[in-house]
Design an enzyme around this catalytic site. Structure first.
Site, short mmCIF file in Angstrom:
data_model
loop_
_atom_site.label_atom_id
_atom_site.label_comp_id
_atom_site.label_asym_id
_atom_site.label_seq_id
_atom_site.Cartn_x
_atom_site.Cartn_y
_atom_site.Cartn_z
N LYS A 38 -61.97 -29.76 14.38
CA LYS A 38 -61.85 -29.70 15.84
C LYS A 38 -63.20 -29.34 16.46
O LYS A 38 -64.13 -28.94 15.74
CB LYS A 38 -60.81 -28.64 16.22
CG LYS A 38 -61.19 -27.22 15.84
CD LYS A 38 -60.02 -26.27 15.97
CE LYS A 38 -60.40 -24.87 15.49
NZ LYS A 38 -59.23 -23.99 15.35
N TYR A 274 -88.96 -15.58 33.39
CA TYR A 274 -88.21 -15.15 34.57
C TYR A 274 -87.97 -13.65 34.55
O TYR A 274 -87.65 -13.07 33.49
CB TYR A 274 -86.84 -15.82 34.62
CG TYR A 274 -86.87 -17.26 35.05
CD1 TYR A 274 -87.29 -17.62 36.34
CD2 TYR A 274 -86.45 -18.27 34.19
CE1 TYR A 274 -87.30 -18.94 36.73
CE2 TYR A 274 -86.45 -19.59 34.58
CZ TYR A 274 -86.88 -19.94 35.86
OH TYR A 274 -86.88 -21.24 36.25
N MET A 322 -83.38 -22.24 30.91
CA MET A 322 -82.40 -23.32 30.73
C MET A 322 -82.83 -24.30 29.65
O MET A 322 -82.03 -24.68 28.79
CB MET A 322 -82.17 -24.05 32.05
CG MET A 322 -81.05 -25.07 31.99
SD MET A 322 -80.82 -25.97 33.52
CE MET A 322 -80.11 -24.73 34.57
C1 LIG Z 1 -59.25 -23.42 13.97
C2 LIG Z 1 -58.03 -23.22 13.19
C3 LIG Z 1 -58.09 -23.03 11.80
C4 LIG Z 1 -59.38 -22.89 11.04
O1 LIG Z 1 -59.84 -21.56 11.09
P1 LIG Z 1 -61.21 -21.15 10.34
O2 LIG Z 1 -61.28 -19.68 10.53
O3 LIG Z 1 -62.32 -21.88 11.02
O4 LIG Z 1 -61.06 -21.55 8.92
C5 LIG Z 1 -56.89 -22.96 11.10
N1 LIG Z 1 -55.71 -23.06 11.75
C6 LIG Z 1 -55.62 -23.20 13.08
C7 LIG Z 1 -54.28 -23.30 13.72
C8 LIG Z 1 -56.77 -23.29 13.85
O5 LIG Z 1 -56.67 -23.45 15.17
#
Ligand SMILES: *Cc1c(COP(=O)(O)O)cnc(C)c1O
Length: 382
Positions: A38, A274, A322
């Site tokens: 993801k 800055y 930035m």
């Molecule tokens: C992101 C996620 C994982 C993975 O977790 P990690 O700590 O990155 O291994 C597993 N299960 C769910 C439901 C997640 O959202």
């Protein structure tokens, strides 16, 4: 490379593949390992990483939404894809089109999917879903008292079939807390089995569980119900152990690089950046880097972090702006325009990790990696 501005992230195929194999071996032959890709594979580039993992034998992938699933589908036509965040109104038809397996926990999810499945002419029990149980995260998942209502719907001759029952641990490094969640999960699984449903997988556990072998609890539970355990691993694939869990020689997959744009000497008493938050207490040589918070280089690193130049540490001076950052190279006499700089990565035997940046900025390696902006090109290397 799609940009001539010298800032890029190198993604190592070999390290990603090695981490996957390491985790695969650690999980043992029983569990199915789901690779979580993801959020653009935690900032590493979803399609390219999925290709590498698929070549190593990965069959299950976890994504956040239909868009990510569609991107994955283009490179892994045969993969099983789990949507970890359920699905939103308007996504069900595309989810079916992409052969996405949604996690579900509300009646609304079932309504959306059943309608879309009917439109697509999907037969009874032909659409697998992963039923998520809230065992204490209080984020998503059905609460125990909601289960009967959901099971009444899923037990009928509708198109949906519970392929897996899943849950997520909030403190995987704490065995007592995980145990409490396992107990609630067990109650849920019992209800489901009593309702005459036979999930193929019990899915629980993230990187921390694979690394800590707390995945054993899930494995035992699965065995008791004639199911297979499924462990979902994200961060560890990319080479980092979640805080507090064992380090099994995972290798950070991503190196974040830039080059020195230009250099200048400033006299003692001169300020930089800055807000004039840095004031030179000696004659100081500054190098300018084309990396700023718009690239995901945290402003919290202002006057705190360091980068590697010619294998040596160059402290960040003044505020990260930035698009640019200044570092002190007074001690690195040979530093020159065009020198490669490591924001994350190894140079001359020293290294800076996303974990180190997280410690400097009060964050976690996950966020540091995900924050690397889309305008930073990802380049695959061996
Ligand atoms: C992101 C996620 C994982 C993975 O977790 P990690 O700590 O990155 O291994 C597993 N299960 C769910 C439901 C997640 O959202």
């Amino acid at each position: 490379m799609t940009s001539t501005r010298p800032i890029w992230a190198e993604i190592s195929r070999e390290k990603l593949a090695r981490n996957y194999c390491r985790l695969r071996a650690l999980a043992g032959p029983g569990p199915e390992l789901l690779s979580v890709i993801k959020a653009n594979a935690y900032g590493h580039g979803l399609e390219a990483c999925a290709r590498v993992l698929a070549a190593e034998g990965a069959q299950w992938f976890g994504v956040t939404c239909v868009e990510e699933a569609a991107a994955l589908r283009t490179v892994c036509p045969g993969a099983r894809i789990l949507a970890l965040s359920g699905l939103w109104p308007g996504e069900a038809d595309r989810a079916i089109e992409q052969r996405l397996t949604p996690s579900v926990w509300t009646v609304t999810h079932l309504d959306l999917l059943e309608e879309a499945a009917r439109r697509a002419g999907i037969g009874a029990g032909e659409m697998p879903v992963h039923l998520e149980i809230d065992t204490g995260m209080s984020r998503q998942g059905a609460q125990l008292e909601e289960l009967p209502q959901l099971l009444a719907r899923l037990g009928t001759a509708g198109p949906l079939r519970i392929e897996a029952v899943m849950t997520h641990f909030h403190s995987p490094q704490d065995p007592a807390m995980a145990e409490r969640q396992i107990q609630v999960f067990t109650q849920a699984v019992e209800q489901i089995v009593k309702a005459g449903l036979r999930p193929e997988f019990l899915s629980a556990g993230s990187s921390a569980d694979v690394l800590e072998q707390a995945g054993a609890a899930v494995t035992n539970l699965a065995r008791r119900y004639g199911a297979r355990p499924m462990l979902r691993t994200g961060l560890a694939l990319y080479g980092y152990a979640p805080d507090g869990s064992a380090n099994i020689s995972l290798q950070p997959v991503l190196a974040w690089k830039t080059r020195i744009t230009s250099l200048r000497w400033i006299e003692a008493g001169t300020t930089a950046g800055y807000g004039a938050t840095f004031k030179a207490n000696r004659r100081t040589r500054l190098a300018l880097l084309p990396a700023g918070y718009a690239d995901g280089f945290s402003r919290l690193l202002s006057n705190r972090g360091w980068v590697l130049v010619r294998g040596q540490r160059a402290p960040i001076v003044g505020r990260v702006s930035m698009d640019q950052t200044m570092v002190d190279v007074t001690e690195i006499a040979e530093a020159a325009a065009g020198d490669e700089v490591a924001l994350i990565g190894e140079q001359g035997g020293d290294r800076i990790t996303a974990q180190r940046i997280a410690e400097l900025t009060g964050s976690i390696a996950y966020e540091v990696l995900c924050a690397i902006a889309p305008r930073v090109p990802r380049v695959m290397v061996e």
